[in-house]
Design a protein around this motif. Structure first.
Motif, PDB file in Angstrom:
ATOM      1  N   TYR A  15       0.867  -1.173   0.000  1.00  0.00           N
ATOM      2  CA  TYR A  15       0.000   0.000   0.000  1.00  0.00           C
ATOM      3  C   TYR A  15       0.905   1.225   0.000  1.00  0.00           C
ATOM      4  N   VAL A  16       0.865   1.972  -1.095  1.00  0.00           N
ATOM      5  CA  VAL A  16       1.727   3.144  -1.239  1.00  0.00           C
ATOM      6  C   VAL A  16       0.834   4.359  -1.465  1.00  0.00           C
ATOM      7  N   HIS A  17       1.006   5.379  -0.643  1.00  0.00           N
ATOM      8  CA  HIS A  17       0.158   6.560  -0.741  1.00  0.00           C
ATOM      9  C   HIS A  17       0.899   7.780  -0.182  1.00  0.00           C
ATOM     10  N   ASP A  18       0.404   8.955  -0.521  1.00  0.00           N
ATOM     11  CA  ASP A  18       0.989  10.206  -0.039  1.00  0.00           C
ATOM     12  C   ASP A  18       2.484  10.275  -0.347  1.00  0.00           C
ATOM     13  N   THR A  19       2.774  10.264  -1.635  1.00  0.00           N
ATOM     14  CA  THR A  19       4.144  10.400  -2.121  1.00  0.00           C
ATOM     15  C   THR A  19       4.276  11.709  -2.897  1.00  0.00           C
ATOM     16  N   GLY A  20       5.531  12.113  -3.178  1.00  0.00           N
ATOM     17  CA  GLY A  20       5.756  13.347  -3.923  1.00  0.00           C
ATOM     18  C   GLY A  20       5.455  14.601  -3.126  1.00  0.00           C
ATOM     19  N   LEU A  21       5.599  14.539  -1.812  1.00  0.00           N
ATOM     20  CA  LEU A  21       5.223  15.671  -0.971  1.00  0.00           C
ATOM     21  C   LEU A  21       6.119  16.887  -1.189  1.00  0.00           C
ATOM     22  N   THR A  22       7.382  16.660  -1.556  1.00  0.00           N
ATOM     23  CA  THR A  22       8.285  17.784  -1.821  1.00  0.00           C
ATOM     24  C   THR A  22       8.586  17.942  -3.304  1.00  0.00           C
ATOM     25  N   HIS A  23       8.496  16.849  -4.078  1.00  0.00           N
ATOM     26  CA  HIS A  23       8.765  16.877  -5.514  1.00  0.00           C
ATOM     27  C   HIS A  23       7.636  16.128  -6.233  1.00  0.00           C
ATOM     28  N   LEU A  34      -2.370   1.376  -4.747  1.00  0.00           N
ATOM     29  CA  LEU A  34      -1.515   2.533  -5.004  1.00  0.00           C
ATOM     30  C   LEU A  34      -2.371   3.789  -5.079  1.00  0.00           C
ATOM     31  N   GLY A  35      -2.074   4.761  -4.220  1.00  0.00           N
ATOM     32  CA  GLY A  35      -2.898   5.932  -4.055  1.00  0.00           C
ATOM     33  C   GLY A  35      -3.798   5.747  -2.846  1.00  0.00           C
ATOM     34  N   PRO A  36      -4.391   6.853  -2.351  1.00  0.00           N
ATOM     35  CA  PRO A  36      -4.459   8.175  -2.973  1.00  0.00           C
ATOM     36  C   PRO A  36      -3.206   9.015  -2.741  1.00  0.00           C
ATOM     37  N   ASN A  37      -3.234  10.184  -3.343  1.00  0.00           N
ATOM     38  CA  ASN A  37      -2.194  11.204  -3.175  1.00  0.00           C
ATOM     39  C   ASN A  37      -0.821  10.718  -3.601  1.00  0.00           C
ATOM     40  N   VAL A  38      -0.815   9.938  -4.684  1.00  0.00           N
ATOM     41  CA  VAL A  38       0.417   9.641  -5.412  1.00  0.00           C
ATOM     42  C   VAL A  38       0.502  10.696  -6.509  1.00  0.00           C
ATOM     43  N   THR A  39       1.478  11.585  -6.422  1.00  0.00           N
ATOM     44  CA  THR A  39       1.463  12.779  -7.281  1.00  0.00           C
ATOM     45  C   THR A  39       1.911  12.519  -8.714  1.00  0.00           C
ATOM     46  N   GLY A  73      -6.646   7.632  -8.387  1.00  0.00           N
ATOM     47  CA  GLY A  73      -6.088   8.827  -9.004  1.00  0.00           C
ATOM     48  C   GLY A  73      -6.148  10.083  -8.163  1.00  0.00           C
ATOM     49  N   THR A  74      -6.811  10.035  -7.029  1.00  0.00           N
ATOM     50  CA  THR A  74      -6.919  11.213  -6.170  1.00  0.00           C
ATOM     51  C   THR A  74      -5.543  11.792  -5.862  1.00  0.00           C
ATOM     52  N   GLY A  75      -5.364  13.073  -6.153  1.00  0.00           N
ATOM     53  CA  GLY A  75      -4.130  13.756  -5.777  1.00  0.00           C
ATOM     54  C   GLY A  75      -3.020  13.723  -6.799  1.00  0.00           C
ATOM     55  N   MET A  76      -3.236  13.109  -7.982  1.00  0.00           N
ATOM     56  CA  MET A  76      -2.191  13.145  -9.010  1.00  0.00           C
ATOM     57  C   MET A  76      -1.946  14.588  -9.437  1.00  0.00           C
ATOM     58  N   SER A  77      -0.681  14.962  -9.594  1.00  0.00           N
ATOM     59  CA  SER A  77      -0.329  16.373  -9.804  1.00  0.00           C
ATOM     60  C   SER A  77      -0.385  16.823 -11.249  1.00  0.00           C
ATOM     61  N   GLY A  78      -0.166  15.906 -12.177  1.00  0.00           N
ATOM     62  CA  GLY A  78      -0.067  16.289 -13.576  1.00  0.00           C
ATOM     63  C   GLY A  78       1.282  16.858 -13.963  1.00  0.00           C
ATOM     64  N   GLU A  79       2.193  17.004 -13.026  1.00  0.00           N
ATOM     65  CA  GLU A  79       3.513  17.560 -13.326  1.00  0.00           C
ATOM     66  C   GLU A  79       4.389  16.534 -14.050  1.00  0.00           C
ATOM     67  N   ASN A  80       5.276  17.025 -14.901  1.00  0.00           N
ATOM     68  CA  ASN A  80       6.212  16.181 -15.633  1.00  0.00           C
ATOM     69  C   ASN A  80       5.478  15.092 -16.421  1.00  0.00           C
ATOM     70  N   TYR A  81       4.345  15.459 -17.031  1.00  0.00           N
ATOM     71  CA  TYR A  81       3.547  14.574 -17.881  1.00  0.00           C
ATOM     72  C   TYR A  81       2.896  13.423 -17.112  1.00  0.00           C
ATOM     73  N   ALA A  82       2.775  13.547 -15.809  1.00  0.00           N
ATOM     74  CA  ALA A  82       2.128  12.495 -15.020  1.00  0.00           C
ATOM     75  C   ALA A  82       0.621  12.674 -15.114  1.00  0.00           C
ATOM     76  N   ASP A  83      -0.031  11.944 -16.028  1.00  0.00           N
ATOM     77  CA  ASP A  83      -1.473  12.088 -16.190  1.00  0.00           C
ATOM     78  C   ASP A  83      -2.154  10.756 -16.487  1.00  0.00           C
ATOM     79  N   SER A  84      -1.512   9.644 -16.086  1.00  0.00           N
ATOM     80  CA  SER A  84      -2.102   8.316 -16.263  1.00  0.00           C
ATOM     81  C   SER A  84      -1.693   7.436 -15.092  1.00  0.00           C
ATOM     82  N   PHE A  85      -2.437   6.359 -14.905  1.00  0.00           N
ATOM     83  CA  PHE A  85      -2.120   5.450 -13.803  1.00  0.00           C
ATOM     84  C   PHE A  85      -0.772   4.771 -14.012  1.00  0.00           C
TER      85      PHE A  85
END
Length: 427
Positions: A233-241, A273-278, A300-312
Motif C-alpha cells: 500500500y503506497v500513498h501520499d508520495t511526492g510531498l516535496t517533488h 496505489l494511491g491516494p495522493n500519489v502525485t 487517481g486522487t491527488g495526481m499532480s499532472g507535473e512532468n507529464y504524469a497524467d495516467s495510472f
C-alpha cells in the motif's frame, strides 16, 4: 539435530512405500503461489504444505493439481518433490532469528546480516539516528541465497514496525543492496524516498506500507531484476517533488548516469496505489524488459499532472504485461487517460500485452478537451483484449472492438488479441 533425525526417519518410511509418480505435467496450467511450496496459498511455506503434499501423493488430497506439486520443476510429481520440500522446510526452521526492539539493534542486525537470518521487528517506531552515508538510513547490504534468503519483517503484521526518517525532504528510509531479501509487513515513512532496491536481484517487498514520502515510494533500480513488489500500500508520495512522486518506479531515465538500466522481469502484484500519489502509480522506464503489473488498484486522487504524469501507468520498456488491474480517476482532473506507453528511445516501448483491465474515468472528455482514452500510445506496439472503461454513469464498456478503435485507443501500433494469447505468454 533431533528434528533432522525425525525427518530422516520419515523420509526413509516414505521411500519404503510404493511409487507415487503422478505423471507428466507439461500440459497443465495452474495458479502457483509466489512462495515456492506454498500449496495452501496462505503466503507461507510450512508444515501444513508438507501434509498437503503427502496427502496428494497418497491420493487423499483432492484440492491440489499437478502444477502446484511439481516442487523440483522436472515435470514429474513424485517422492522426490516431497523430499525437496522437507529439505527446504529444515533450512527454513533452522534460520537464525534476530529479535529487534530499537533502532540501534536494527542497524546492528542489518549490518551483520547473513544468509538465512530472520530479522524480526517488535512493534514500535524505529527512527533513524546518526550519519547517513549516501542518504541511506536503514541498509541491507549482505546477499542472501535462494535457499536462505535474508528476511526483515514485523513480529506482528497487524501492528507493524514503522521505519522512519527525520524529514520528507531527504534520505531513503530503507535500501536493499543485496540479493535474495524478503522485506514484509513493515511501514516506511517520513523521508525523501521510501524503499529503494539497488543492484539487488530476487528480492521481495511484501505487504509493506509506504507513506508520507517526498519523492517516489518504492524504486527498483540499478540493475535490480526478478524482484517482486506484492500486496503493498503506497500513498501520499511526492510531498516535496510532485513530479517525482511515483508509487512504484522501475528502472531509471535515459538521462541517468549513476545507475544500471537493466531492471528486468520485475513484478508489481496486488498492490493498492494511491491516494495522493502525485506522479504515475507505476512508471516503467526505458531499457527495462519484462515488467509485469497485475492485480493492482490505482486511486487517481491527488495526481499532480507535473512532468507529464497524467495516467495510472506509463510503460516505456519492452515486453511489459499489464493485466487484471483496476483504476479509479476519482474526479482528479490531472488524470487525462488511463494508461500510456511511450517510445523515448528507438526500439523501446514495444511489445506490451494489455488485458483484463478496468478503468473508471468519470467522464468521456478529459481536462484538455480531448477524448478520455483507455490507452495513449504512439510509435509503440501493444496487443490488447478484454479491457473496459467506464464514464460518468459507471457502466463498464468494452474497448476492444476494432471498429471503435479511435474512441478508446490513441495508438498507431495496436493489435487486437484474445485470451488464447495468455497461455502462450508463459508468465
Amino acid at each position: 539435530m533431533k528434528k533432522k533425525i525425525i525427518l530422516i526417519g520419515i523420509l526413509a518410511g516414505m521411500f519404503l512405500q510404493p511409487s507415487f509418480v503422478q505423471g507428466n505435467i507439461a500440459d497443465d496450467v495452474s495458479a502457483v503461489s509466489a512462495v515456492s511450496g506454498d500449496l495452501d496459498s496462505d503466503g507461507d511455506f510450512d508444515v501444513v504444505d508438507i501434509v498437503m503434499m503427502t496427502g496428494y501423493l497418497f491420493g487423499t488430497e483432492k484440492t491440489l493439481d499437478k502444477g502446484q506439486c511439481d516442487f523440483s520443476g522436472d515435470g514429474i510429481v513424485n517422492i522426490a518433490d516431497l523430499c525437496c520440500m522437507k529439505e527446504k522446510l529444515i533450512l527454513a526452521t533452522t534460520a537464525n532469528s534476530i529479535y529487534v526492539t530499537d533502532t540501534a539493534e536494527l542497524k546492528e542486525a542489518l549490518s551483520q546480516a547473513k544468509p538465512g537470518d530472520d530479522i524480526v521487528l517488535a512493534p514500535g517506531k524505529y527512527v533513524y539516528e546518526g550519519s547517513t552515508p549516501k542518504g541511506r538510513l536503514f541498509v541491507g547490504e549482505a546477499d542472501g541465497t535462494e535457499d536462505k534468503p535474508i528476511t526483515l519483517r514485523s513480529e506482528n503484521p497487524n501492528d507493524p514496525a514503522v521505519l522512519s526518517g527525520i524529514e520528507v525532504s531527504k534520505n531513503y528510509v530503507l535500501t536493499i543492496l543485496g540479493d535474495h531479501w524478503i522485506v514484509r509487513d513493515i511501514v516506511a515513512e517520513n523521508a525523501g524516498k521510501g524503499i529503494i532496491v539497488d543492484n539487488s536481484c530476487y528480492t521481495k517487498i511484501i505487504n509493506c506500507e509506504v507513506r508520507n514520502i517526498g519523492q517516489e515510494g518504492i524504486h527498483l533500480r540499478d540493475d535490480s531484476s526478478y524482484c517482486i513488489v506484492e500486496s503493498c500500500y503506497v500513498h501520499d508520495t511526492g510531498l516535496t517533488h510532485p513530479s517525482y512522486g511515483e508509487a512504484v518506479y522501475v528502472g531509471s531515465s535515459k538521462s541517468t548516469t549513476d545507475y544500471g538500466f537493466n531492471c528486468d522481469y520485475n513484478t508489481i502484484r496486488n498492490c493498492r496505489l494511491g491516494p495522493n500519489v502525485t506522479a504515475e502509480h507505476v512508471d516503467v522506464k526505458e531499457y527495462t524488459t519484462g515488467t509485469i503489473i497485475e492485480g493492482c488498484t490505482f486511486d487517481g486522487t491527488g495526481m499532480s499532472g507535473e512532468n507529464y504524469a497524467d495516467s495510472f501507468v506509463d510503460m516505456k520498456g519492452n515486453d511489459c504485461i499489464l493485466r487484471n488491474n483496476t483504476g479509479y480517476r476519482n474526479g482528479c482532473t490531472n488524470v487525462n487517460r488511463a494508461f500510456e506507453m511511450n517510445r523515448l528511445v528507438e526500439g523501446w516501448g514495444q511489445n506490451a500485452y494489455i488485458y483484463n483491465n478496468k478503468a473508471y474515468m468519470d467522464t468521456p472528455i478529459n481536462s484538455q478537451g480531448k477524448k478520455m482514452y483507455f490507452l495513449n500510445s504512439w510509435n509503440c506496439t501493444e496487443t490488447v483484449w478484454n479491457n473496459y472503461i467506464a464514464y460518468e454513469d459507471g457502466e463498464l464498456i468494452s474497448v476492444d472492438n476494432p471498429d471503435d478503435k479511435w474512441d478508446y485507443y490513441n495508438c498507431n501500433g495496436i493489435t487486437y488479441g484474445d485470451s488464447s494469447i495468455e497461455e502462450k505468454l508463459g508468465r
